[in-house]
Design an enzyme around this catalytic site. Structure first.
Site, short mmCIF file in Angstrom:
data_model
loop_
_atom_site.label_atom_id
_atom_site.label_comp_id
_atom_site.label_asym_id
_atom_site.label_seq_id
_atom_site.Cartn_x
_atom_site.Cartn_y
_atom_site.Cartn_z
N CYS A 10 0.73 -1.11 0.13
CA CYS A 10 0.22 -0.04 0.04
C CYS A 10 0.93 1.16 -0.12
CB CYS A 10 -0.90 0.03 1.05
SG CYS A 10 -0.18 0.28 2.70
N ALA A 11 0.38 2.42 0.07
CA ALA A 11 1.15 3.58 0.03
C ALA A 11 2.39 3.51 1.21
CB ALA A 11 0.01 4.66 0.15
#
Length: 99
Positions: A10-11
């Site tokens: 994810c980020a």
């Protein structure tokens, strides 16, 4: 289910850490071997060699092609609803289908 090593991306690795715990619990309940790790986009290139499949959070799905090209592994974006509610059964099925 056979053993499967899943890398979650994810980020920043934070939101996927919550999902990772749910997936680990599901994996243990199902008696499935393998490891699950969550990392941010900036770290996947350091660890991807140990995994069979990469699942990406919806917020970084636009980078799927880039991750696939860089790793040579099967990569998929986790559907937003499955990600939001932590639907471990659906997410594991997605990983299985990719391998």
């Amino acid at each position: 289910m056979k053993a499967i090593n899943v890398l979650l991306v994810c980020a920043g690795g934070m939101s996927t850490s919550i999902l990772m715990k749910k997936l680990q619990q599901y994996r243990d309940e199902q008696g499935v071997a393998g490891q699950i790790q969550a990392v941010g986009l900036s770290a996947y290139e350091d660890v991807y060699q140990d995994y069979d499949v990469i699942l990406m959070g919806p917020q970084v799905a636009y980078r799927q092609g880039e991750v696939e090209a860089a790793t040579g592994l099967p990569v998929a974006a986790i559907p937003p609803l499955d990600y939001a509610v932590g639907d471990s059964a659906h997410i594991f099925k997605l990983a299985e289908n990719l391998v």
